[in-house]
Design an enzyme around this catalytic site. Structure first.
Site, short mmCIF file in Angstrom:
data_model
loop_
_atom_site.label_atom_id
_atom_site.label_comp_id
_atom_site.label_asym_id
_atom_site.label_seq_id
_atom_site.Cartn_x
_atom_site.Cartn_y
_atom_site.Cartn_z
N GLU A 128 0.84 -1.20 0.00
CA GLU A 128 0.00 0.00 0.00
C GLU A 128 0.88 1.25 0.00
O GLU A 128 1.84 1.34 0.74
CB GLU A 128 -0.87 -0.01 1.26
CG GLU A 128 -1.83 1.17 1.35
CD GLU A 128 -2.76 1.03 2.54
OE1 GLU A 128 -3.55 0.06 2.57
OE2 GLU A 128 -2.69 1.86 3.44
N HIS A 153 -8.13 3.46 -3.82
CA HIS A 153 -9.09 3.66 -2.72
C HIS A 153 -9.98 4.84 -3.07
O HIS A 153 -9.55 5.76 -3.75
CB HIS A 153 -8.35 4.01 -1.43
CG HIS A 153 -7.43 2.94 -0.91
ND1 HIS A 153 -7.07 2.84 0.40
CD2 HIS A 153 -6.78 1.92 -1.54
CE1 HIS A 153 -6.23 1.82 0.57
NE2 HIS A 153 -6.04 1.25 -0.60
N ARG A 188 -15.68 4.41 3.73
CA ARG A 188 -16.40 5.60 4.15
C ARG A 188 -15.44 6.76 4.37
O ARG A 188 -15.74 7.90 4.09
CB ARG A 188 -17.17 5.33 5.44
CG ARG A 188 -17.76 6.57 6.01
CD ARG A 188 -18.90 6.29 6.90
NE ARG A 188 -18.53 6.40 8.29
CZ ARG A 188 -19.42 6.56 9.26
NH1 ARG A 188 -20.71 6.62 8.98
NH2 ARG A 188 -19.04 6.63 10.50
C1 FAD Z 1 -7.47 -1.40 4.35
C2 FAD Z 1 -7.94 -0.01 4.71
C3 FAD Z 1 -7.71 1.03 3.84
C4 FAD Z 1 -8.12 2.34 4.16
N1 FAD Z 1 -7.88 3.34 3.26
C5 FAD Z 1 -8.30 4.59 3.53
C6 FAD Z 1 -8.12 5.64 2.60
O1 FAD Z 1 -7.55 5.44 1.51
N2 FAD Z 1 -8.56 6.88 2.91
C7 FAD Z 1 -9.20 7.12 4.11
O2 FAD Z 1 -9.59 8.27 4.34
N3 FAD Z 1 -9.44 6.15 5.01
C8 FAD Z 1 -8.99 4.89 4.75
N4 FAD Z 1 -9.22 3.88 5.67
C9 FAD Z 1 -9.84 4.19 6.96
C10 FAD Z 1 -11.39 4.04 6.91
O3 FAD Z 1 -11.93 4.97 6.00
C11 FAD Z 1 -11.89 4.28 8.32
O4 FAD Z 1 -11.47 3.23 9.17
C12 FAD Z 1 -13.38 4.52 8.48
O5 FAD Z 1 -13.62 4.95 9.83
C13 FAD Z 1 -14.24 3.29 8.26
O6 FAD Z 1 -14.39 3.05 6.95
P1 FAD Z 1 -15.32 1.83 6.43
O7 FAD Z 1 -15.22 1.86 4.98
O8 FAD Z 1 -14.99 0.58 7.15
O9 FAD Z 1 -16.77 2.35 6.93
P2 FAD Z 1 -18.14 1.62 7.12
O10 FAD Z 1 -18.11 0.21 6.68
O11 FAD Z 1 -19.18 2.51 6.54
O12 FAD Z 1 -18.30 1.61 8.71
C14 FAD Z 1 -18.19 2.81 9.48
C15 FAD Z 1 -18.77 2.54 10.87
O13 FAD Z 1 -20.19 2.44 10.79
C16 FAD Z 1 -20.65 1.17 11.20
N5 FAD Z 1 -21.71 0.83 10.26
C17 FAD Z 1 -21.59 0.39 8.99
N6 FAD Z 1 -22.82 0.26 8.43
C18 FAD Z 1 -23.71 0.66 9.34
C19 FAD Z 1 -25.14 0.78 9.36
N7 FAD Z 1 -25.89 0.45 8.30
N8 FAD Z 1 -25.74 1.23 10.50
C20 FAD Z 1 -25.01 1.57 11.59
N9 FAD Z 1 -23.66 1.47 11.63
C21 FAD Z 1 -23.02 1.03 10.53
C22 FAD Z 1 -19.43 0.25 11.14
O14 FAD Z 1 -19.49 -0.82 12.06
C23 FAD Z 1 -18.32 1.22 11.50
O15 FAD Z 1 -18.25 1.40 12.90
C24 FAD Z 1 -8.79 2.58 5.39
C25 FAD Z 1 -9.02 1.52 6.28
C26 FAD Z 1 -8.60 0.23 5.95
C27 FAD Z 1 -8.83 -0.89 6.92
#
Ligand code: FAD
Length: 317
Positions: free
Chosen positions: A33, A93, A123
């Site tokens: 990455e 991403h 997200r």
């Molecule tokens: C491999 C990896 C790469 C990443 N790359 C980046 C990047 O390039 N740029 C960046 O800014 N960030 C990045 N992140 C960080 C990530 O954006 C954050 O960790 C963010 O807080 C969560 O993103 P998510 O896509 O898992 O969100 P989601 O899956 O939407 O979850 C967010 C929160 O909401 C909860 N949730 C989900 N769906 C619901 C629902 N329907 N109702 C209620 N609660 C719900 C989940 O349990 C979680 O607590 C990365 C993380 C990882 C692990």
């Protein structure tokens, strides 16, 4: 939709990440990455790392997406250059932060125009204070699950999502965390990449939870994210911003290695970091992890040393 090869650089259909990792001749392939560079000097460093890794044949390389306009443009540009100017398979991403649905559509189109079909749907975190309140764009999406659906509607993309061995810091508990990960997979994600972690057990328990809750979705690869630690100060910051934790035993070991001087002893910290990443990788390989995903921070050497220890790369020059 255009795909890599249409511009003549690499003929043929662009593989998906699942195809790439499952057809890799190595029992456990690896991936790396990068983040978008902030200036010319960082960009040169990134390209040095890209060219070094190109010789080591990672299954794919991923490029993170930042919070600000110019860094976002750089992600799109550099992911495009990786697709067309190197032999590497990029995963771009994208996040929902501060984007309307119409902008997200445009962004996905920009990736497609550059031949990028593998996207990681996230997200994102609130800009400025990642642990602060999440505020949805009034015309955007609330959760990554919706972004997965949106991308799938837009074309023949291959979508990955984030997963969290320790549970996401905003999730009420691990069951909720698993439930929402499954929703992303059911929405059309093909695999997940985990947040970096330091206890292999956390990864194995996540995998078990997913398989137990939904055996069909449990077939989808969960790719473990690893950080070869090279600085205590840096890893503390990364962990703090991601809402995860350094286990107390490791914090103590790293602090001992760092010493009590005004500047940490980077060489000693690095030794601990490389040894830990090697041991974790060995265990993950033994446990059948589908791929090892290394956060490189745009440097190649520490990751290459771990790969050398694993017999996956020659000794760095
Ligand atoms: C491999 C990896 C790469 C990443 N790359 C980046 C990047 O390039 N740029 C960046 O800014 N960030 C990045 N992140 C960080 C990530 O954006 C954050 O960790 C963010 O807080 C969560 O993103 P998510 O896509 O898992 O969100 P989601 O899956 O939407 O979850 C967010 C929160 O909401 C909860 N949730 C989900 N769906 C619901 C629902 N329907 N109702 C209620 N609660 C719900 C989940 O349990 C979680 O607590 C990365 C993380 C990882 C692990």
């Amino acid at each position: 939709m255009r795909q890599t090869g249409v511009r003549g650089m690499r003929p043929g259909r662009t593989p998906s990440i699942v195809e790439r990792i499952t057809s890799d001749p190595r029992s456990t392939p690896f991936s790396v990455e990068f983040y978008p560079p902030r200036n010319e000097k960082e960009e040169q460093r990134l390209w040095r790392a890209v060219r070094t890794f190109e010789q080591l044949h990672p299954a794919f390389v991923s490029l993170t997406y930042g919070a600000g306009g110019s860094t976002r443009d750089r992600t799109v540009r550099i992911a495009g250059q990786i697709a067309t100017e190197t032999t590497l398979l990029p995963v771009a991403h994208l996040t929902a932060v501060d984007h309307s649905i119409s902008e997200l559509r445009g962004l996905v189109g920009s990736y497609a125009d550059r031949g990028i079909v593998n996207l990681l749907a996230l997200r994102g975190d609130p800009p400025g204070d990642p642990l602060g309140d999440w505020v949805m764009h009034p015309e955007g999406v609330e959760y990554a699950e919706e972004l997965v659906r949106l991308i799938r509607e837009l074309g023949d993309f291959h979508v990955g999502v984030a997963s969290f061995p320790e549970g996401h810091y905003r999730a009420k508990d691990l069951d909720h965390d698993t439930y929402y990960l499954l929703n992303k997979l059911r929405a059309g994600a093909d695999y997940s990449i985990t947040q970096m972690f330091f206890e292999v057990e956390d990864y194995l328990r996540l995998r078990d939870r997913v398989v137990a809750a939904d055996p069909v979705q449990g077939e989808k690869p969960i790719i473990p994210g690893l950080l070869p630690i090279t600085s205590l100060k840096q890893v503390r910051k990364i962990v703090e911003l991601s809402g995860s934790q350094i286990p107390p035993y490791l914090e103590e070991r790293l602090a001992r290695a760092a010493g009590s001087g005004p500047e940490e002893d980077r060489a000693e910290v690095r030794k601990v970091g490389i040894e830990l990443a090697t041991k974790m990788s060995e265990r993950l390989i033994a446990e059948g992890a589908p791929c090892l995903h290394f956060c490189t921070l745009n440097f190649s050497r520490a990751t290459q040393e771990v790969l050398t220890n694993l017999g996956l790369a020659p000794v760095p020059a």
